[in-house]
Motif scaffolding. Sequence first.
Motif, PDB file in Angstrom:
ATOM      1  N   HIS A   1       0.849  -1.195   0.000  1.00 22.67           N
ATOM      2  CA  HIS A   1       0.000   0.000   0.000  1.00 22.67           C
ATOM      3  C   HIS A   1       0.882   1.240   0.000  1.00 22.67           C
ATOM      4  CE1 HIS A   1      -3.626  -2.347   0.637  1.00 22.67           C
ATOM      5  NE2 HIS A   1      -3.015  -2.976   1.626  1.00 22.67           N
ATOM      6  N   ASN A   2       0.453   2.266  -0.706  1.00 21.15           N
ATOM      7  CA  ASN A   2       1.205   3.519  -0.795  1.00 21.15           C
ATOM      8  C   ASN A   2       0.522   4.614   0.018  1.00 21.15           C
ATOM      9  OD1 ASN A   2       3.245   2.770  -2.946  1.00 21.15           O
ATOM     10  ND2 ASN A   2       1.341   2.343  -4.050  1.00 21.15           N
ATOM     11  N   THR A   3       1.325   5.493   0.587  1.00 20.68           N
ATOM     12  CA  THR A   3       0.775   6.653   1.298  1.00 20.68           C
ATOM     13  C   THR A   3       0.049   7.565   0.319  1.00 20.68           C
ATOM     14  OG1 THR A   3       2.626   6.551   2.853  1.00 20.68           O
ATOM     15  CG2 THR A   3       1.327   8.575   2.818  1.00 20.68           C
ATOM     16  N   THR A   4       0.678   7.786  -0.843  1.00 18.02           N
ATOM     17  CA  THR A   4       0.065   8.539  -1.932  1.00 18.02           C
ATOM     18  C   THR A   4      -0.332   7.557  -3.025  1.00 18.02           C
ATOM     19  OG1 THR A   4       1.470  10.460  -1.462  1.00 18.02           O
ATOM     20  CG2 THR A   4       0.370  10.404  -3.618  1.00 18.02           C
ATOM     21  N   PRO A   5      -1.625   7.511  -3.424  1.00 17.66           N
ATOM     22  CA  PRO A   5      -2.051   6.522  -4.433  1.00 17.66           C
ATOM     23  C   PRO A   5      -1.290   6.661  -5.744  1.00 17.66           C
ATOM     24  CG  PRO A   5      -3.944   7.570  -3.386  1.00 17.66           C
ATOM     25  CD  PRO A   5      -2.727   8.336  -2.936  1.00 17.66           C
ATOM     26  N   VAL A   6      -0.855   5.517  -6.285  1.00 18.50           N
ATOM     27  CA  VAL A   6      -0.155   5.485  -7.569  1.00 18.50           C
ATOM     28  C   VAL A   6      -1.159   5.068  -8.643  1.00 18.50           C
ATOM     29  CG1 VAL A   6       1.697   4.453  -8.917  1.00 18.50           C
ATOM     30  CG2 VAL A   6       2.051   4.932  -6.483  1.00 18.50           C
ATOM     31  N   VAL A   7      -1.346   5.936  -9.632  1.00 21.01           N
ATOM     32  CA  VAL A   7      -2.276   5.703 -10.736  1.00 21.01           C
ATOM     33  C   VAL A   7      -1.457   5.407 -11.983  1.00 21.01           C
ATOM     34  CG1 VAL A   7      -4.166   6.674 -12.097  1.00 21.01           C
ATOM     35  CG2 VAL A   7      -3.912   7.310  -9.687  1.00 21.01           C
ATOM     36  N   ALA A   8      -1.732   4.271 -12.655  1.00 24.59           N
ATOM     37  CA  ALA A   8      -0.821   3.807 -13.704  1.00 24.59           C
ATOM     38  C   ALA A   8      -1.510   3.481 -15.017  1.00 24.59           C
ATOM     39  CB  ALA A   8      -0.062   2.577 -13.213  1.00 24.59           C
ATOM     40  N   PHE A   9      -0.757   3.712 -16.085  1.00 20.55           N
ATOM     41  CA  PHE A   9      -1.040   3.170 -17.425  1.00 20.55           C
ATOM     42  C   PHE A   9       0.098   2.203 -17.686  1.00 20.55           C
ATOM     43  CE2 PHE A   9      -0.416   2.804 -21.925  1.00 20.55           C
ATOM     44  CZ  PHE A   9      -1.669   2.934 -22.506  1.00 20.55           C
TER      45      PHE A   9
ATOM     46  N   GLU B   1      -6.330  16.729 -12.123  1.00 21.82           N
ATOM     47  CA  GLU B   1      -5.567  17.783 -11.445  1.00 21.82           C
ATOM     48  C   GLU B   1      -6.302  19.126 -11.457  1.00 21.82           C
ATOM     49  OE1 GLU B   1      -0.995  16.195 -11.736  1.00 21.82           O
ATOM     50  OE2 GLU B   1      -1.667  17.600 -13.281  1.00 21.82           O
ATOM     51  N   LYS B   2      -7.099  19.354 -12.471  1.00 22.21           N
ATOM     52  CA  LYS B   2      -7.898  20.588 -12.520  1.00 22.21           C
ATOM     53  C   LYS B   2      -8.981  20.583 -11.442  1.00 22.21           C
ATOM     54  CE  LYS B   2      -8.065  21.050 -17.403  1.00 22.21           C
ATOM     55  NZ  LYS B   2      -8.966  21.179 -18.556  1.00 22.21           N
ATOM     56  N   LYS B   3      -9.545  19.405 -11.216  1.00 19.51           N
ATOM     57  CA  LYS B   3     -10.748  19.306 -10.385  1.00 19.51           C
ATOM     58  C   LYS B   3     -10.466  18.972  -8.929  1.00 19.51           C
ATOM     59  CE  LYS B   3     -15.395  17.327 -10.669  1.00 19.51           C
ATOM     60  NZ  LYS B   3     -16.297  16.456 -11.457  1.00 19.51           N
ATOM     61  N   TYR B   4      -9.391  18.203  -8.688  1.00 17.31           N
ATOM     62  CA  TYR B   4      -9.145  17.709  -7.335  1.00 17.31           C
ATOM     63  C   TYR B   4      -7.762  18.117  -6.838  1.00 17.31           C
ATOM     64  CZ  TYR B   4     -13.111  14.751  -8.601  1.00 17.31           C
ATOM     65  OH  TYR B   4     -14.338  14.291  -9.019  1.00 17.31           O
ATOM     66  N   GLN B   5      -7.669  18.364  -5.525  1.00 14.65           N
ATOM     67  CA  GLN B   5      -6.401  18.765  -4.916  1.00 14.65           C
ATOM     68  C   GLN B   5      -5.652  17.582  -4.293  1.00 14.65           C
ATOM     69  OE1 GLN B   5      -5.340  21.969  -5.319  1.00 14.65           O
ATOM     70  NE2 GLN B   5      -7.236  22.108  -6.533  1.00 14.65           N
ATOM     71  N   ASP B   6      -6.326  16.458  -4.131  1.00 18.50           N
ATOM     72  CA  ASP B   6      -5.692  15.298  -3.491  1.00 18.50           C
ATOM     73  C   ASP B   6      -4.521  14.799  -4.330  1.00 18.50           C
ATOM     74  OD1 ASP B   6      -7.686  15.497  -1.606  1.00 18.50           O
ATOM     75  OD2 ASP B   6      -8.942  13.957  -2.527  1.00 18.50           O
ATOM     76  N   ALA B   7      -3.402  14.559  -3.661  1.00 11.40           N
ATOM     77  CA  ALA B   7      -2.174  14.144  -4.362  1.00 11.40           C
ATOM     78  C   ALA B   7      -2.270  12.705  -4.840  1.00 11.40           C
ATOM     79  CB  ALA B   7      -0.976  14.308  -3.444  1.00 11.40           C
ATOM     80  N   ILE B   8      -1.732  12.468  -6.018  1.00  6.41           N
ATOM     81  CA  ILE B   8      -1.533  11.117  -6.554  1.00  6.41           C
ATOM     82  C   ILE B   8      -0.145  11.064  -7.165  1.00  6.41           C
ATOM     83  CG2 ILE B   8      -3.972  10.638  -7.035  1.00  6.41           C
ATOM     84  CD1 ILE B   8      -3.393  11.354 -10.002  1.00  6.41           C
ATOM     85  N   GLU B   9       0.334   9.863  -7.448  1.00  2.00           N
ATOM     86  CA  GLU B   9       1.541   9.687  -8.253  1.00  2.00           C
ATOM     87  C   GLU B   9       1.128   9.038  -9.559  1.00  2.00           C
ATOM     88  OE1 GLU B   9       4.870   7.867  -6.369  1.00  2.00           O
ATOM     89  OE2 GLU B   9       4.668   9.059  -4.531  1.00  2.00           O
ATOM     90  N   ILE B  10       1.772   9.430 -10.649  1.00  2.00           N
ATOM     91  CA  ILE B  10       1.397   8.972 -11.986  1.00  2.00           C
ATOM     92  C   ILE B  10       2.526   8.119 -12.541  1.00  2.00           C
ATOM     93  CG2 ILE B  10       0.647   9.697 -14.284  1.00  2.00           C
ATOM     94  CD1 ILE B  10       0.367  12.573 -12.650  1.00  2.00           C
ATOM     95  N   LEU B  11       2.181   6.938 -13.036  1.00  2.00           N
ATOM     96  CA  LEU B  11       3.184   6.021 -13.587  1.00  2.00           C
ATOM     97  C   LEU B  11       2.749   5.572 -14.973  1.00  2.00           C
ATOM     98  CD1 LEU B  11       5.716   4.168 -13.206  1.00  2.00           C
ATOM     99  CD2 LEU B  11       4.152   2.451 -12.249  1.00  2.00           C
ATOM    100  N   ILE B  12       3.656   5.688 -15.937  1.00  2.00           N
ATOM    101  CA  ILE B  12       3.436   5.155 -17.288  1.00  2.00           C
ATOM    102  C   ILE B  12       4.559   4.165 -17.564  1.00  2.00           C
ATOM    103  CG2 ILE B  12       3.319   5.685 -19.753  1.00  2.00           C
ATOM    104  CD1 ILE B  12       2.294   8.484 -18.992  1.00  2.00           C
TER     105      ILE B  12
END
Length: 340
Positions: free
Chosen positions: A198-206, A227-238
């Motif tokens: 589990h991650n502290t900051t959610p990792v969203v991936a393609f 990112e325009k709509k929400y302030q909650d942090a995520i990490e992005i992985l491609i």
Amino acid sequence: MNNKFFDRDDSVLLVLGGLDTSGGMFNYLKAWIHLIQKECQSVAVCATAEVLENLKFSGFTIALPYSSNDNLKDIYKRLQFKKYNKEFYEIRKQIDSFLPSYVHIVDETIFFPQLKSVLSGYEKIITIHDPIYHPGQFRSLMTRILCLYSRLSYFCTKKLKIHLHSKRSIFPSILSLYGKNVIYPHPLPETKFSINHHNTTPVVAFMGRIEKYKGIDLFIQSIQEYEKKYQDAIEILIVGKGEVTGFESLRFDNRLTIVNEFVSDIQFHKYMSEIDILILPYISATQSGVGYLAKAYGRKIVCTDVGNLADLIESESDGYIVEKNPRIIANAIHKIASRL
């Protein structure tokens, strides 16, 4: 066959007739080996020497006469003009010594019309991942014609059943006219890492090979919308090899990691074990092996309502089926991320 694909007393020969030594079909073959080893009497594998070497399978194996490094066109010509007759004679002797209850060809191959002679007399099953052809499947018109020719040959092949993962998305394929169909879900791959990460900051991936039809542009637009709509942090992985215009200039408010290169099987599993949400923003497709790997690791999935991708989502706990719309995908990401 009963509610299981095969019976416990069955011996099964799995055949990967194509040239995939590490990608989706290679991993699909491994998933079947894992399943049959648990449920059936015995399993053997027939594939190219390179596939067999990469599999590191300790059971009965049969090497096909062509190489994964050979040119596809050259292999087809040799098969067409029966240049492998001597090798096929030896292969048939090996098959007869194993004496399978079923020969399961785990992926469609343009080589089927030529390979079926060496499998004659045995009960055969061939898995069709994409009953309806989609844009990402073909590099040339000739390949499409050969695929169609292969499908037509099913209708004059004795003791052959067609395996489909779902009843969805088969019409108007000519396979909708084929009467001997078996419906059985995609087997889940064996995991190689912990599924409890589990991650502290959610990792969203393609993840997976980067192609236009797989919706990489839609993924990028959806993250920008998030990112325009929400302030909650995520990490992005491609993660995946492919060409995408403007990769070098991509800028997000959240941390972005791009692994735009060939990734080994073990590395791919490692990345999958470390993400939280997999996005499958496909524009067109029928199945996704990456999606089933995500299910094996218990990862949340957001997928577009394309082909049979909806089969991945059995309940809201699995994720969401969405329209091909950046705003709707962004909303789904937020719903999942806020509950992690």
